[in-house]
Scaffold this motif. Structure first.
Motif, short mmCIF file in Angstrom:
data_model
loop_
_atom_site.label_atom_id
_atom_site.label_comp_id
_atom_site.label_asym_id
_atom_site.label_seq_id
_atom_site.Cartn_x
_atom_site.Cartn_y
_atom_site.Cartn_z
N MET A 1 0.84 -1.20 0.00
CA MET A 1 0.00 0.00 0.00
C MET A 1 0.88 1.25 0.00
N ALA A 2 0.58 2.17 -0.90
CA ALA A 2 1.39 3.39 -1.03
C ALA A 2 1.28 4.26 0.21
N GLN A 3 2.39 4.87 0.58
CA GLN A 3 2.41 5.77 1.73
C GLN A 3 1.62 7.03 1.43
N LYS A 4 0.75 7.41 2.35
CA LYS A 4 -0.04 8.63 2.16
C LYS A 4 0.86 9.86 2.30
N PRO A 5 0.85 10.77 1.31
CA PRO A 5 1.73 11.95 1.40
C PRO A 5 1.29 12.90 2.51
N LEU A 6 2.26 13.61 3.07
CA LEU A 6 1.97 14.70 3.99
C LEU A 6 1.56 15.92 3.17
N ARG A 7 0.65 16.69 3.71
CA ARG A 7 0.21 17.92 3.03
C ARG A 7 0.73 19.11 3.84
N LEU A 8 1.64 19.87 3.24
CA LEU A 8 2.31 20.96 3.96
C LEU A 8 2.07 22.30 3.29
N LEU A 9 2.21 23.36 4.10
CA LEU A 9 2.18 24.73 3.60
C LEU A 9 3.50 25.40 4.00
N ALA A 10 4.06 26.20 3.09
CA ALA A 10 5.24 27.01 3.42
C ALA A 10 4.88 28.47 3.19
N CYS A 11 5.42 29.34 4.04
CA CYS A 11 5.07 30.77 3.97
C CYS A 11 6.34 31.63 4.03
N GLY A 12 6.31 32.76 3.32
CA GLY A 12 7.40 33.72 3.36
C GLY A 12 7.30 34.65 4.57
N ASP A 13 7.86 35.85 4.46
CA ASP A 13 7.89 36.79 5.58
C ASP A 13 6.48 37.13 6.06
N VAL A 14 6.18 36.80 7.30
CA VAL A 14 4.86 37.13 7.87
C VAL A 14 4.85 38.59 8.32
N GLU A 15 5.97 39.06 8.88
CA GLU A 15 6.16 40.44 9.31
C GLU A 15 5.03 40.94 10.23
N GLY A 16 4.60 40.06 11.12
CA GLY A 16 3.59 40.45 12.11
C GLY A 16 2.16 40.45 11.62
N LYS A 17 1.91 40.06 10.38
CA LYS A 17 0.54 40.04 9.84
C LYS A 17 -0.08 38.67 10.08
N PHE A 18 -0.27 38.36 11.35
CA PHE A 18 -0.71 37.02 11.73
C PHE A 18 -2.15 36.75 11.32
N ASP A 19 -3.02 37.71 11.52
CA ASP A 19 -4.43 37.51 11.13
C ASP A 19 -4.56 37.25 9.64
N ALA A 20 -3.83 38.05 8.84
CA ALA A 20 -3.90 37.89 7.38
C ALA A 20 -3.44 36.48 6.98
N LEU A 21 -2.36 36.00 7.59
CA LEU A 21 -1.84 34.68 7.28
C LEU A 21 -2.83 33.59 7.69
N PHE A 22 -3.25 33.62 8.95
CA PHE A 22 -4.06 32.51 9.45
C PHE A 22 -5.48 32.52 8.88
N ASN A 23 -5.99 33.68 8.54
CA ASN A 23 -7.29 33.72 7.85
C ASN A 23 -7.18 33.08 6.47
N ARG A 24 -6.05 33.34 5.81
CA ARG A 24 -5.82 32.74 4.49
C ARG A 24 -5.68 31.22 4.60
N VAL A 25 -4.95 30.77 5.62
CA VAL A 25 -4.77 29.33 5.84
C VAL A 25 -6.12 28.66 6.11
N GLN A 26 -6.94 29.31 6.94
CA GLN A 26 -8.26 28.75 7.22
C GLN A 26 -9.11 28.63 5.96
N ALA A 27 -9.03 29.64 5.11
CA ALA A 27 -9.80 29.62 3.85
C ALA A 27 -9.32 28.48 2.96
#
Length: 538
Positions: A1-27
């Motif tokens: 049985m094939a190994q299930k791949p991990l699903r990852l996200l990578a992000c560049g400079d957040v620069e303190g814009k945490f709401d913008a990042l995490f709202n986008r991730v949630q979407a």
């Protein structure tokens, strides 16, 4: 049985814009399903006011995904990273550390290097030096079977990354970036390399890690630079990808070359790119942090026998297990241990019948040395704990039972991993999971499901109070204890009517039996467990 791949996200400079990042991730997660991890490179904090961060730090807001970040790239933000070896910054947000290797329970291996390049020794707290790069290289590349790593995280771009590749836009890669990072990428051969700081998105064509017709084929590397969160030009700052850990892949599949693969950009970059190779790592320095590193091979490399050091004129003495500061009921060498309850002894752990158990075959997995919790265990102890868990599951399954494990790292000084068998006919695993969640809600306990491929060590650092339960399917539920916690919670749930239906046994003190009865039960368990006993294999 094939190994299930991990699903990852990578992000560049957040620069303190945490709401913008995490709202986008949630979407994204709402649209495409959950991801396993978010990896952030570049400047995580910015020069913006800290009010937004305070909401995450105090728990008013929470990151919707387990997030790992690199450290400071300037003096302004260094105060956010209090521990150079990595630490939890807020719930679900972890600082990896200055440099090191993070190996998840899936086997995925991520090498991280925080800060910007400095040729000075010692380097400032927001920089890395040639010595840092050399120690990382030595740690990994000295293994005879080393083929490369899955992911490399750095903030600066590697110098010369644009050689032989597609255009990097306005960034001149001959002048911009770090020669030390180029050197590190050359030797570590990451399958993915993420960087930031240049305020732009650049996905380079994949490049080879071998010389055609001169060396055996090796996997290709993909370099991706990410822009800053919320940039007005709408350049890409979030990158989604799937990956199967290298160690689980078929060799032929791993080395398949993409059709657009290019030559290695660093191979002709001159002396500059190899500057880091000329500094040898100090003998005593080790960048393997057991807080993150679950790699079995590295655990064996640091075996307590000292056999890995044959050529040394001063071979290491066998390492003594950690000792308690005072009397301990569970350290095996302690006179306080009720040794008649011990039913099996391994190299680093032992099994004992629980005092006042929920049932006759309720056992504990305990480290022989003095460790307070699972997150404090060294790699070789973790390996044996996992072996005991797997063996007990097989043992109980052969007897028509599923086993539930839980740990309460609160008001206890020695790790006790409780293992309780539940007859298959009593209820389903889903019923047990629902019972834990329902009773937790009734007592205002926030019991969260840990992603299947994550590990407790990735979520809680040593010293954190917590409760976690592991079901026979491998699913885990976790609660971070902030103030008070009912000491018998795990027992209460399993003793409830819907599970074992023995509510009068929820407190172990009400279940004590005579020493003679305990000896009889221990003798019976030892005899029954013997066909499954892996300690007899040696």
């Amino acid at each position: 049985m094939a190994q299930k791949p991990l699903r990852l996200l990578a992000c560049g400079d957040v620069e303190g814009k945490f709401d913008a990042l995490f709202n986008r991730v949630q979407a994204i997660q709402k649209k495409s399903g959950d991801f396993d991890l978010l990896l952030c490179v570049g400047n995580f904090f910015g020069s913006t006011p800290e009010a937004e961060w305070e909401q995450y730090k105090t728990g008013i807001k929470k990151a919707p995904i387990q997030t790992y970040v690199l450290g400071a790239n300037n003096q302004e933000t260094i105060h956010f990273f209090q521990n150079a070896d990595g630490c939890e910054l807020a719930e679900n947000i972890t600082y990896l550390g200055r440099k090191g290797i993070f190996t998840g329970s899936s086997g995925l291996q991520i090498v991280y290097l925080s800060g910007t390049e400095s040729l000075n020794e010692p380097a400032p707290g927001y920089s890395f030096s040639p010595k840092d790069v050399s120690s990382l290289r030595t740690m990994l590349c000295s293994a005879s079977q080393f083929k490369g790593v899955d992911i490399l995280l750095t903030s600066p771009w590697p110098k010369h990354v644009g050689n032989f590749g597609n255009s990097s836009g306005e960034v001149d890669t001959k002048k911009c970036g770090s020669a030390l990072v180029s050197s590190l990428a050359t030797d570590l051969k990451p399958r993915y390399h993420f960087a930031a700081l240049e305020k732009t998105y650049y996905e380079r064509l994949p490049y080879r890690n071998h010389i055609v017709l001169q060396e055996n084929a090796q996997h290709a590397t993909r370099f991706i630079a990410l822009a800053n969160v919320g940039n007005p030009e709408k350049k890409k700052y979030l990158y989604a990808f799937s990956i199967v850990p290298m160690k689980l892949m078929d060799a032929a599949e791993l080395v398949k070359q993409p059709p657009d693969v290019t030559e290695n950009p660093y191979r002709k970059s001159g002396k500059e790119a190899s500057i880091g190779k000329q500094i040898s790592a100090p003998e005593e320095e080790s960048i393997c942090q057991f807080f993150f590193d679950l790699n079995e091979k590295q655990g064996r490399k640091r075996s307590s026998t000292g056999r890995d050091n044959k050529s040394s004129p001063h071979p290491k003495q066998p390492r003594r297990p950690p000792q308690p500061p005072g009397p301990c009921w569970f350290c095996l060498a302690s006179p306080e241990v009720e040794k008649h309850l011990v039913v099996n002894i391994g190299t680093h752990c032992y099994l004992a019948l629980a005092k006042g158990g929920l049932c006759d075959d309720h056992v504990l997995i305990l480290p022989i040395g003095h460790y307070q919790s699972v997150v404090e265990l060294s790699a070789e102890v973790v390996e044996e704990v996992e072996k005991y868990k797997t063996t007990l599951k097989r043992f109980f399954r052969s007897r028509g039972k599923r086993c539930i494990l839980f740990e309460r790292n609160y008001k206890s000084q020695h790790l006790q991993l409780q293992v309780i068998p539940v007859p298959l006919g009593h209820c389903t695993t889903g019923d047990i999971k629902d019972a834990f969640i329902t009773q937790a809600q009734e007592q205002q306990i926030e019991l969260l499901e840990i992603p299947e491929l994550s590990d407790i060590k990735q979520i809680a650092q040593p010293g954190t109070a917590y409760f976690y339960v592991e079901l026979d399917t491998g699913e885990k539920l976790f609660h971070r204890i902030k103030k008070n916690f009912p000491l018998q919670f795990g027992r209460e749930v399993l003793a409830s009517e819907g599970i074992l239906n023995i509510p009068d046994k929820s407190d172990w003190r009400q279940c004590q039996i005579s020493k003679e009865e305990e000896e009889t039960l221990a003798l019976r368990f030892r005899k029954d467990f013997e066909p499954f006993d892996f300690t007899l294999d040696d």
